[in-house]
Design an enzyme around this catalytic site. Structure first.
Site, PDB file in Angstrom:
ATOM      1  CB  SER A   1      -8.205   0.450   5.828  1.00 48.51           C
ATOM      2  OG  SER A   1      -8.814   1.550   5.819  1.00 48.51           O
TER       3      SER A   1
ATOM      4  CB  SER B   1      -8.158   3.284   2.820  1.00 53.39           C
ATOM      5  OG  SER B   1      -7.184   2.648   3.713  1.00 53.39           O
TER       6      SER B   1
ATOM      7  CE  LYS C   1      -3.856   2.010   2.701  1.00 56.01           C
ATOM      8  NZ  LYS C   1      -4.602   1.963   3.971  1.00 56.01           N
TER       9      LYS C   1
END
Lengths: 483, 95, 493
Positions: free
Chosen positions: A176, A152, A77
């Site tokens: 997330s 996310s 990420k």
């Protein structure tokens, strides 16, 4: 070799059936072919990945691999800082930022021999549950390209689901990791707060953020977590406790364990397919010898409100540093305040601005006690309830999300988006650990996640239950229908 | 309820240049969210200590030892504007 | 210049002191002054994304040491908080500081003003990180740009807030002087105001004499020398008195002292600039300071100059002047007491004063008494000075020779016995040997003998001088005197 879990790749490297270089090339080729449609990645580091793969290959040939992750192609990420590789946090304001340092997690993954393929998309500064609110472009769900992958950490979840990475890492501040894992049909784990270093992880809400893995199966999740967990002297909130061999604990089964089932996690308006799948999964666990008891977590219904005070407050503070002075975007103006205000206006998206405004308001003079102070007290209640429940049960089982992946653009209203995290947020507020493991599909063919929550630092037991369930079912064999 | 002046004040505090429409939209959305957050007032937290951390650690400290800094050029490399060895910012007009 | 008699001046000082740690408050970068701009930084002290602070234990302990020296209560639980405001020299746009739970509270500092002693309350003492250094291209008013150097960013600062107990600009300056002396003495701060190691802001208000409520206070920044503290406060007191006399009232605000121009001017007057939005720093965990830790710091706390001066007078019977001189630095007081601790078998009750005389007249002739380092590394260690005094006490050398030996000890770093032995400086105290010298001197000076016989006693002095000369000054003068007395008496008879 695509869709092979990391632990089977390691076996193949050992036998000489596959090489890290060939696997890295295959993954990079698949990214080239597929990612135009999924758009999981923000940055691909082809040359670095191939160089790391060649190093790994040399080690396997020499019989000196660094462990089960050596040669594993993974996705990060884009909040995990990577030295010399731009790290954007999904925001235009960091479009050009190249950190001169690695996050501790990245350092440890490199040391374990992992091959980093690239940096994945996210909701800007990890604020969101759909990866639609990236400053660059939305990511799509590999199971249905008209739907969101969750967020996310949607980029890492989608990359693993689509076979564009063998494993990945995300951050979980309010769900997330677990929510996109559920939406994309992969395993996603939020470790205990303090279990994995936050050093070099672009901060959203410092008291809630935690790094964790995405994996094709529970065994890989155990290996990925094991590689990054453990004390870090650069993170004062890092817990100085030894790291168990998670993979070695997996096969112990659930016989004799007591699972708590919280009434508050089965709510009006949740997708009936989700409820059906989760209840069926609990039956499977019972069949494996677990006992199930009802537990009560009544403050759950206030957790969302507490979270949406604490998160914006801490985020408004953490994001104050993006001002055009030292790094990242600058929009020029003839005076300092003008430059800062215009830079932040141009660099941040609508959701980020909203939360910065909300957080600034909640901390401002006269409102602290009513909002931040109050939310921190509610947080104490949430913690106490989990502690009381865990005094009676070993693990808590629940749905990861109230529904399956929704369509892009479907949730325009910020509040309805926030409701997505209602089952995952309490875990962050209390700092406990939890995993989402695939437990079936909706009628429309979308993945559903079973959430297993455990006591602080009880990752081994959480993974053990997830593994027992996974081995008793066949969901992990299902892949999205992508060419 | 927060009014337009509050929104402007908060935007100034946090250095966000918002357009007229953004200010108005922000006012509406913040009020809608704050209405939801105000449900917290109903929770009985009398005598409940706030939790700032999910960990119970205390006294985490480092020894006073010097570690190597990062090279000057790498610490300046991301600067949007610089003058030699210094970061450069537009002139400061005191508020 | 003082305030008009109908107003009482109320002043409180906030002093920021850079602590003498090797590394910064929250990262391992060095704290040394004067390096090339931005060459002493890292991602942590430049506030880059995702990096985290870790507390420097030494900074906590130096602040605890100071707090205990001021008699503060060290809080058993304290934590750090974020203080938010935007300024380009502050990398994160928040400063890690302390707010609701500071390290220490409720202490005091004694100051001397006009020969009398006053106790000034200390409200709180807390830790925070320093900001970077901002320089303007031109003056602040005309600059088109400003430049930032983050070397200083993250250096540990200790903020000490006094109670509003100061009643005049002179008292404020006296407080700052006394405060600085304590910090330097404790070794927690170098006290260098030119380099910004010690910085001062003041809160000033006036109230009608006799009133007990506080007037509207004005904060004055940029008071970076003793002289500036006094000048700025004198200006501000006059400004406020004039405003009050004119019925204008005082606006609560922050004003900047412009030292070059000799006035204070308003800055940052809008209220919102002060909404700091404090909240507990989530990247750090709380500190629990138990009594064992406090005791440990307390035990290592040196005696403060004031207390030591009083003790020197009481314990050693020294005159106040001697006690003042000997306590001007920690090292000098230590030196003095170290000499006293050395064995002195034949010394009398006047030894403390004798040692004091030697330290004041001889040691301070060759070394500056306020230079901690110079005294602590003196070429004549306390043991050597004590050795020299023993040689006087047991009659090995005379006091006059001892002064020469002292200089030789200073030059060579050798002890007194070595020098005296090698150079044959030992007093001639052998009665037979000395008697022979006296005899030969008498034989060689018949005129002096005749004079003596005629009753000129001064002739004895001349003979005495001859004997001393013949022995190169090494003869024991008491013995020479007695031998001459005896022998001259015999001649007379």
């Amino acid at each position: 070799m695509i869709h092979q879990p990391i632990h089977t790749l390691a076996d193949a490297y050992r036998r000489g059936d596959l090489t890290p270089t060939a696997v890295a090339e295959a993954y990079l080729a698949r990214i080239d072919a597929l990612d135009r449609r999924v758009r999981a990645y923000l940055t691909i580091v082809r040359e670095q990945a191939l160089a790391a793969a060649r190093e790994s290959e040399r080690r396997w040939r020499a019989g000196t691999p660094r462990g089960p992750l050596d040669g594993a192609p993974i996705a990060l990420k884009d909040v995990l800082c990577t030295r010399g590789v731009r790290t954007t946090a999904g925001s235009k304001i960091l479009d050009t930022f190249v950190p001169p340092y690695d996050a501790t997690v990245v350092e440890r993954l490199r040391a374990a021999g992992a091959v980093i393929l690239g940096k994945t998309n996210l909701d800007e500064f990890a604020m969101g549950s759909s990866t639609e609110h990236s400053g660059f472009h939305p990511t799509r769900n590999p199971w249905d390209l008209t739907r969101v992958p969750g967020g996310s950490s949607g980029g890492s979840a989608a990359a693993v689901a689509a076979g564009m990475a063998a494993g990945g890492f995300g951050t979980d501040t309010g769900g997330s990791i677990r929510q996109p894992a559920a939406f994309c049909g992969v395993v996603g784990m939020k470790p205990t707060y303090g279990r994995v270093s936050r050093y070099g992880v672009v901060a959203l809400a410092s008291s809630l953020d935690q790094v964790g893995p995405f994996a094709q199966d529970v065994t890989d999740a155990a290996h990925l977590l094991g590689a990054v967990a453990g004390h870090d002297r650069r993170d004062a909130t890092s817990i100085p406790a030894p790291v168990p061999d998670y993979a070695a604990e997996l096969a112990k089964g659930v016989a004799g364990l007591t699972l708590g089932l919280p009434d508050e996690y089965f709510i009006d308006g949740m997708d009936p397919d989700v409820e059906r799948a989760v209840r069926a999964a609990i039956e499977v666990l019972k069949g494996l010898g677990a006992r199930v008891e009802s537990v009560s977590l009544p403050t759950t219904r206030h957790a969302l409100a507490a979270y949406y005070v604490i998160l914006p407050a801490e985020a408004s503070s953490n994001l104050a540093r993006y001002d055009g002075v030292k790094f990242g975007l600058r929009v020029s103006a003839h005076d300092l305040v003008g430059m800062e205000s215009r830079t932040r206006a141009a660099g941040f998206g609508a959701e980020v601005k909203r939360r910065i405004m909300l957080g600034t308001y909640a901390l401002s003079a006269g409102y602290y006690d009513a909002y931040y102070g109050k939310a921190q007290s509610v947080r104490t209640l949430v913690r106490r309830e989990f502690a009381a429940a865990f005094a009676r049960v070993d693990l808590i089982v629940a749905p990861t999300t109230p529904n399956v992946a929704f369509k892009l653009g479907e949730k325009e209203d910020p509040l309805s988006m926030y409701l997505n995290d209602v089952f995952t947020i309490p875990g962050n507020l209390s700092g406990i650990t939890g995993v989402s493991v695939p437990c079936g599909f909706s009628v429309s063919g979308l993945p559903i996640g079973l959430q297993i929550l455990g006591r602080p630092l009880d990752e081994a037991r959480v993974l053990r239950a997830a593994y027992a369930y996974e081995q008793a079912t066949s969901w992990r064999g299902r892949r999205p229908d992508l060419p | 309820m927060i009014d337009r002046k509050d929104v402007e004040h908060v935007a100034r505090l946090t250095r966000l240049a918002l357009t007229e429409e953004e200010l108005e939209r922000m006012r509406e959305q913040l009020n809608s969210i704050l209405t939801h957050l105000d449900t917290l007032r109903g929770v009985d937290t009398e005598g409940v200590e706030p939790t700032a951390h999910a960990v119970d650690l205390v006294n985490v400290m480092r020894e006073d030892e010097v570690e190597p800094c990062l090279p000057q050029d790498s610490m300046l490399a991301n600067a949007p504007d610089r003058s030699g060895e210094l970061f450069r910012v537009p002139r400061i007009i005191e508020e | 210049m003082s305030a008009p008699a109908h107003y009482e001046v109320v002043i409180g000082l906030e002093v920021h002191a850079q602590l003498l740690t090797r590394s910064k408050m929250f990262c391992g970068c060095p704290t040394t002054f004067g390096a090339a701009p931005n060459s002493q930084t890292c991602p942590v002290c430049q506030g880059m994304p995702g990096v985290l602070p870790v507390v420097n234990k030494k900074a906590i302990e130096l602040a605890m040491r100071t707090a205990l020296a001021f008699g503060c209560r060290v809080n058993p639980a304290c934590r750090f908080a974020r203080k938010h405001y935007y300024y380009p020299d502050m990398p994160k746009n928040y400063q890690i500081s302390q707010y609701e739970e500071p390290l220490a509270e409720e202490g005091r500092l004694e100051i001397d003003i006009d020969g009398a002693s006053r106790t000034i309350g200390i409200q709180r003492l807390h830790l925070e990180e320093d900001v970077g250094k901002l320089v303007h291209e031109g003056t602040l008013e005309t600059a088109q740009a400003s430049l930032v150097d983050f070397n200083r960013s993250g250096v540990p600062l200790m903020e000490t807030v006094s109670k509003p107990d100061l009643r005049s600009p002179e008292e404020a300056a006296a407080y700052l002087k006394a405060f600085r002396a304590v910090l330097v003495f404790l070794g927690v701060c170098d006290g260098n105001m030119e380099e910004g190691s010690l910085r001062c802001d003041a809160n000033v208000s006036l109230r009608p004499r006799g009133s007990t409520t506080l007037g509207t206070k004005v904060e004055i920044k940029n008071l970076n020398s003793f002289r500036n503290v006094q000048r700025a406060l004198e200006f501000e007191v006059k400004r406020q008195a004039q405003a009050l006399d004119a019925g204008e009232g005082i606006r609560q605000e922050t004003r900047l002292w412009e030292a070059d121009r000799g006035y204070t001017r308003s800055m940052r007057s809008k209220e919102y600039a002060h909404d700091y939005r404090y909240f507990p720093e989530p990247d750090l965990v709380p500190l629990r300071i138990d009594s064992r830790w406090v005791d440990e710091i307390q035990a290592a706390l040196p005696e403060l100059p004031r207390a030591r001066r009083q003790r020197f007078v009481a314990q050693y019977g020294l005159p106040g002047y001697d006690a003042d001189v000997l306590t001007q630095s920690r090292a000098l007081g230590d030196y003095y007491e170290a000499v006293l601790r050395e064995p002195a078998p034949s010394a009398g009750a006047d030894r403390p004063k004798i040692v004091s005389n030697w330290v004041m007249s001889e040691l301070l002739r060759v070394l500056p008494g306020d230079d901690e380092r110079a005294i602590a590394t003196s070429p004549i260690p306390p043991r050597h000075l004590a050795g020299l005094l023993r040689l006087i006490d047991d009659g090995t050398i005379s006091g006059k020779i001892a002064k020469d030996v002292f200089q030789k000890m200073f030059d060579s770093r050798e002890d007194a016995a070595t020098i005296v032995g090698r150079e044959g400086l030992t007093q001639v105290a052998d009665e037979t040997a000395l008697g022979a010298i006296v005899d030969s001197v008498m034989a060689a000076n018949p005129k002096a003998i005749d004079d003596f016989k005629r009753g000129k006693t001064v002739a004895k002095k001349s003979l005495f001088g001859q004997v001393m000369k013949a022995t190169g000054g090494k003869a024991n003068p008491t013995l020479v005197d007695r031998l001459l007395e005896d022998k001259l008496a015999k001649i007379q008879r």
